[in-house]
Design an enzyme around this catalytic site. Structure first.
Site, PDB file in Angstrom:
ATOM      1  N   LYS A 161     -14.331  -8.300  -8.472  1.00 33.14           N
ATOM      2  CA  LYS A 161     -13.531  -9.158  -9.355  1.00 33.14           C
ATOM      3  C   LYS A 161     -12.839 -10.256  -8.532  1.00 33.14           C
ATOM      4  CE  LYS A 161     -10.215  -8.931 -13.111  1.00 33.14           C
ATOM      5  NZ  LYS A 161      -9.418  -8.076 -13.996  1.00 33.14           N
ATOM      6  N   ASP A 162     -12.333  -9.892  -7.356  1.00 33.09           N
ATOM      7  CA  ASP A 162     -11.712 -10.901  -6.492  1.00 33.09           C
ATOM      8  C   ASP A 162     -12.742 -11.925  -6.012  1.00 33.09           C
ATOM      9  OD1 ASP A 162      -9.178  -9.943  -6.728  1.00 33.09           O
ATOM     10  OD2 ASP A 162      -9.143  -8.842  -4.840  1.00 33.09           O
TER      11      ASP A 162
ATOM     12  N   GLU B  58       6.146 -33.979  -0.898  1.00 32.06           N
ATOM     13  CA  GLU B  58       4.912 -33.510  -1.507  1.00 32.06           C
ATOM     14  C   GLU B  58       5.229 -32.820  -2.827  1.00 32.06           C
ATOM     15  OE1 GLU B  58       2.382 -35.045  -0.020  1.00 32.06           O
ATOM     16  OE2 GLU B  58       1.315 -33.259   0.632  1.00 32.06           O
TER      17      GLU B  58
ATOM     18  N   SER C 153       0.052  -1.124  -6.462  1.00 34.30           N
ATOM     19  CA  SER C 153       0.234  -2.354  -7.222  1.00 34.30           C
ATOM     20  C   SER C 153       0.937  -2.086  -8.541  1.00 34.30           C
ATOM     21  CB  SER C 153      -1.130  -2.975  -7.523  1.00 34.30           C
ATOM     22  OG  SER C 153      -1.805  -3.268  -6.333  1.00 34.30           O
TER      23      SER C 153
ATOM     24  N   HIS D 161       0.813  -1.209   0.000  1.00 33.95           N
ATOM     25  CA  HIS D 161       0.000   0.000   0.000  1.00 33.95           C
ATOM     26  C   HIS D 161       0.850   1.265   0.000  1.00 33.95           C
ATOM     27  CE1 HIS D 161      -4.233  -1.612   0.634  1.00 33.95           C
ATOM     28  NE2 HIS D 161      -3.474  -2.576   0.166  1.00 33.95           N
TER      29      HIS D 161
HETATM   30  C1  HEM Z   1       0.291 -21.965   6.439  1.00 33.47           C
HETATM   31  C2  HEM Z   1      -0.685 -22.684   6.814  1.00 33.47           C
HETATM   32  C3  HEM Z   1      -0.642 -24.193   6.934  1.00 33.47           C
HETATM   33  C4  HEM Z   1      -0.137 -25.128   6.062  1.00 33.47           C
HETATM   34  C5  HEM Z   1       0.525 -24.877   4.692  1.00 33.47           C
HETATM   35  C6  HEM Z   1      -0.372 -26.441   6.651  1.00 33.47           C
HETATM   36  C7  HEM Z   1      -0.019 -27.659   6.066  1.00 33.47           C
HETATM   37  C8  HEM Z   1      -0.297 -28.908   6.598  1.00 33.47           C
HETATM   38  C9  HEM Z   1      -0.046 -30.168   5.947  1.00 33.47           C
HETATM   39  C10 HEM Z   1       0.584 -30.349   4.558  1.00 33.47           C
HETATM   40  C11 HEM Z   1      -0.480 -31.160   6.776  1.00 33.47           C
HETATM   41  C12 HEM Z   1      -0.491 -32.670   6.507  1.00 33.47           C
HETATM   42  C13 HEM Z   1      -1.843 -33.071   5.975  1.00 33.47           C
HETATM   43  C14 HEM Z   1      -1.980 -34.561   5.901  1.00 33.47           C
HETATM   44  O1  HEM Z   1      -1.352 -35.179   5.031  1.00 33.47           O
HETATM   45  O2  HEM Z   1      -2.727 -35.119   6.718  1.00 33.47           O
HETATM   46  C15 HEM Z   1      -0.975 -30.542   7.967  1.00 33.47           C
HETATM   47  C16 HEM Z   1      -1.470 -31.236   9.065  1.00 33.47           C
HETATM   48  C17 HEM Z   1      -1.919 -30.646  10.227  1.00 33.47           C
HETATM   49  N1  HEM Z   1      -2.029 -29.294  10.471  1.00 33.47           N
HETATM   50 FE1  HEM Z   1      -1.517 -27.797   9.199  1.00 33.47          FE
HETATM   51  N2  HEM Z   1      -0.992 -26.280   7.861  1.00 33.47           N
HETATM   52  C18 HEM Z   1      -1.161 -24.932   8.075  1.00 33.47           C
HETATM   53  C19 HEM Z   1      -1.731 -24.346   9.198  1.00 33.47           C
HETATM   54  C20 HEM Z   1      -2.106 -25.038  10.359  1.00 33.47           C
HETATM   55  C21 HEM Z   1      -2.538 -24.417  11.591  1.00 33.47           C
HETATM   56  C22 HEM Z   1      -2.634 -22.920  11.827  1.00 33.47           C
HETATM   57  C23 HEM Z   1      -2.801 -25.437  12.475  1.00 33.47           C
HETATM   58  C24 HEM Z   1      -3.268 -25.397  13.929  1.00 33.47           C
HETATM   59  C25 HEM Z   1      -3.762 -24.442  14.499  1.00 33.47           C
HETATM   60  C26 HEM Z   1      -2.577 -26.674  11.807  1.00 33.47           C
HETATM   61  C27 HEM Z   1      -2.776 -27.928  12.379  1.00 33.47           C
HETATM   62  C28 HEM Z   1      -2.531 -29.136  11.755  1.00 33.47           C
HETATM   63  C29 HEM Z   1      -2.744 -30.437  12.348  1.00 33.47           C
HETATM   64  C30 HEM Z   1      -3.294 -30.716  13.754  1.00 33.47           C
HETATM   65  C31 HEM Z   1      -2.365 -31.385  11.390  1.00 33.47           C
HETATM   66  C32 HEM Z   1      -2.370 -32.925  11.561  1.00 33.47           C
HETATM   67  C33 HEM Z   1      -3.654 -33.530  11.105  1.00 33.47           C
HETATM   68  C34 HEM Z   1      -3.557 -34.047   9.695  1.00 33.47           C
HETATM   69  O3  HEM Z   1      -2.490 -34.507   9.309  1.00 33.47           O
HETATM   70  O4  HEM Z   1      -4.558 -34.005   9.002  1.00 33.47           O
HETATM   71  N3  HEM Z   1      -2.145 -26.403  10.521  1.00 33.47           N
HETATM   72  N4  HEM Z   1      -0.852 -29.170   7.848  1.00 33.47           N
END
Ligand code: HEM
Lengths: 257, 422
Positions: B244-245, B288, B220, B216
């Site tokens: 648009k978004d 991945e 942009s 900002h």
């Molecule tokens: C930038 C944001 C985030 C990304 C890119 C991300 C990415 C991921 C990925 C790739 C997995 C594995 C999924 C699977 O194969 O099961 C995962 C699992 C998990 N994430 Fe995140 N996550 C994000 C934010 C969060 C936040 C903020 C929390 C908690 C407050 C969280 C909690 C969990 C938990 C508990 C799992 C394990 C359960 C599972 O595997 O399904 N994640 N996350």
């Protein structure tokens, strides 16, 4: 002694780490694609087939393979009645406790119990199976690249003799589709091994097909709900996108030069 | 300056707040009136999409964390409990799982948009650098998240990637032990990864905030890569770009929903539905999909330390890109020489991704090496040199000039088309 150790190691590797063999041995054919009731984008589980599949699991595979993610109550999903589920659960003895005296005890199963595991732990399972581990089957369809087609191909892919020129292997069985071909599990399905109440002939391929349907349900019990919800969500989003686009055109119209 | 803010808000309650805490004024200024170039094409949707995606990840993540158990003995089963017994648990988890993929798709497009239209050039260097920081944090977050379900790929992916640090001389081994909290990937590792996986997304929120503040200040960029010359070149963000978004968001949600509801495991690996087993190594450990190009770069050279340095270098080079690209012209539209090199770069990134998924043997090693060489050449040689020798096409006088004048052949098309499409 060395030999036993080696076989054990190999079998153990095969049981859990099948990709090792997959690439070491190379040429395992791709399992042929089958037509599944739950296939495609909108398929649903054929209930009768899944129920027969459960029967095959219960009467054959459950002797070696656990399915610890599944509870008896879940069987309601594939159309078993409450009474049937109670009866099935009550058929097994499960360990519970400790009771008020501090002792563990056995009691008949309840619908809320998980499927009873045939072995107390992995070591016990290996001890009885020549060192090989009969994997938990709850997720088998999701845990193999080939999915349902692979399981079906595996169950129907046994040969009594290895192909010409391949020396036999002690305690191992030739399978066309198992990575590395030599599997510690003997041919589990043979024609007429079970009797289906609905009169369906229990051929090997029929049992394999029903079993696979059951396993597909066990791995993804949410599949039907998921797809049904998906259709509604996506239709809603398409309509919303169309309306939003209309509004956008209207708002932007006054900018056209 | 002390004293109540002079509010222009009509609503008395909003006004009362605005006088004391002028957030409504700020929002009005930054999101409603904010003068925005009028010639955006749909590539300018992806920043907003990334922001929505981040919110989706945090919301679903928090609900997952209510049911997830970060312990090696329970993690796998607790994810299955989420899938089977938690109400709509399968939905929450599949959204989170595929949300990670969507996040990278969106952010990669967002980054390539920046590369094509030269959005990293002065005065937007810091804005770009903050973006690269976000990318790094996202990668760390996704990597640690993938470990949480404690399947075979979780475990072995974590083992392979953390082991990379052992390549550093002298301190390497100690770093690895420190990361693990032990002598192998084990319960302490899982615990800290969960803790950090919960923390990092909130750091991302913080950096996104800075990213937007920086945006900002400079305003942009736009498909022509020239600065707006006056009010005739800009339109207020609201309602033009809000609507648009919103439309772009609907399309994004359709793609997202299709993944979640109809092919939730398509982008994943079957082995991650096998519980982690430290005694059995999968023959083929693959990260991945969004890490594959970097994985290919890692494996391109036979030397471990070299591979690690190249892999980190492939991201770090983005930090200095604003000073590597010597051309004063932003948009590739007006850079006839640079444009084919850009498309070649985009193709190479896809090819590297493919090579990363293949076993590191035979032809794939060569492909990775050629790809890696081009990747670095593009930033370190091609862009610096082209800026000096290229003769760019003439730039339009202003964003609206070519349209108002009926325009020359190139410029009319360039400026008018995106709006026609829009
Ligand atoms: C930038 C944001 C985030 C990304 C890119 C991300 C990415 C991921 C990925 C790739 C997995 C594995 C999924 C699977 O194969 O099961 C995962 C699992 C998990 N994430 Fe995140 N996550 C994000 C934010 C969060 C936040 C903020 C929390 C908690 C407050 C969280 C909690 C969990 C938990 C508990 C799992 C394990 C359960 C599972 O595997 O399904 N994640 N996350």
């Amino acid at each position: 002694m060395m030999r036993i150790l080696r076989t054990t190691a190999l079998a153990a590797a095969l049981a859990l780490g099948l990709p090792i063999a997959a690439h070491a041995a190379g040429e395992v054919p791709k399992p042929p694609a089958q037509n599944w009731s739950f296939g495609g984008l909108f398929g649903t589980f054929d209930r009768a087939s899944a129920q027969r599949g459960f029967q095959v699991y219960k009467e054959v595979c459950a002797a070696c393979h656990a399915m610890k993610q599944i509870s008896y109550r879940n069987l309601a999903d594939i159309g078993l009645s409450d009474a049937e589920i109670r009866a099935i659960a009550a058929d097994v003895q499960v360990k519970d406790g400790p009771n008020d005296d501090g002792d563990m005890f056995e009691r008949p199963g309840r619908p809320s119990d998980r499927f009873r595991s045939p072995f107390a732990n992995e070591k016990a399972a290996r001890a009885v199976n020549n060192g090989a581990y009969p994997v938990d089957l709850s997720l088998i369809i999701k845990a193999r690249g080939g999915g349902a087609d692979y399981l079906y191909a595996l169950l129907t892919g046994y040969r009594d003799e290895p192909p010409e020129g391949v020396p036999a292997m002690d305690g191992m069985h030739w399978n066309d589709y198992f990575p590395g071909h030599w599997i510690a599990m003997g041919r589990p399905l043979n024609d007429d091994q079970v009797t289906f109440a609905d009169g369906t002939p229990a051929t090997t391929s029929q049992m394999a097909r029903d079993l696979t349907t059951f396993m597909a349900w066990a791995a993804e019990p949410e599949l039907e709900e998921r797809r049904a919800m998906g259709v509604r969500v996506i239709l809603f989003l398409i309509i919303l996108a169309g309306m939003t686009y209309g509004v956008k055109r209207k708002i932007w119209a006054d900018l056209k030069h | 300056m002390v004293g109540l803010h002079k509010s222009e808000m009509k609503n008395p309650v909003v006004r009362w707040i605005d006088e004391r805490l002028p957030i409504p004024s700020m929002l009005n200024q930054e999101y409603a009136k904010f003068p925005t170039p009028k010639n955006f094409n749909y590539f300018w949707n992806f920043g907003a999409l990334a922001m929505v995606n981040l919110v989706i990840m945090i919301v679903t993540g928090i609900f997952l964390a209510m049911h997830y158990t970060p312990h090696t003995s329970y993690a796998f089963d607790s994810v299955e409990r989420i899938m089977r017994d938690v109400n709509f648990g399968w939905l929450i988890r599949y959204i989170h799982m595929n949300g990670a993929s969507m996040f990278f798709i969106v952010v990669f497009i967002h980054i390539f948009r920046g590369l094509y239209y030269g959005s990293y050039k002065a005065p937007r260097e810091l804005l770009w650098i903050l973006g690269v920081v976000i990318l790094l944090l996202m990668m760390a977050t996704a990597f640690m998240g993938y470990v949480l379900p404690w399947g075979q790929m979780s475990f072995w992916g974590a083992t392979v990637i953390t082991n990379l640090f052992s390549a550093f001389p002298i301190v390497g081994e100690s770093i690895v032990v420190w990361l693990w909290g032990g002598f192998s990937v084990d319960n302490p590792t899982l615990n800290r990864f969960f803790s950090l996986h919960y923390l990092l997304p909130f750091l991302i929120v913080g950096v996104v905030f800075l990213h937007v503040v920086a945006l900002h200040i400079t305003g942009s960029n736009n498909p022509l890569g020239i600065e707006p010359k006056g009010p005739q070149d800009t339109i207020p963000f609201h309602p033009y770009y809000t609507i648009k978004d919103t439309f772009g968001l609907c399309i994004y949600l359709i793609v997202f929903a299709f993944l979640v509801f109809f092919m939730p495991n398509y982008l994943g690996h079957a082995d991650n539905y096998i519980p982690a087993n430290p005694l059995v190594t999968p023959a083929h450990i693959v990260p991945e999909w969004y890490f594959l190009p970097f994985y290919a770069i890692l494996r391109a050279v036979p030397d471990k330390l070299g591979g690690v340095l190249l892999m980190f270098g492939s991201i770090l080079v983005l930090f200095v890109l604003p000073w590597l690209d010597t051309s004063p012209v932003r948009s590739m539209k007006f850079r006839p020489l640079a444009r084919p090199f850009f498309w070649m770069f985009a193709i190479i990134c896809v090819v590297l991704g493919y090579a990363g998924a293949m076993p590191a043997e035979g032809i794939w090693v060569t492909v990775s090496q050629v790809g890696t060489a081009y990747y670095f050449m593009y930033f370190l040689v091609i862009l610096p040199v082209l800026g000096k020798i290229e003769k760019p096409r003439p730039l339009p006088e202003s964003i609206s000039a070519p349209v108002l004048r009926g325009g020359g052949p190139i410029m009319a098309g360039a400026a008018a088309k995106p709006m026609e499409k829009a």
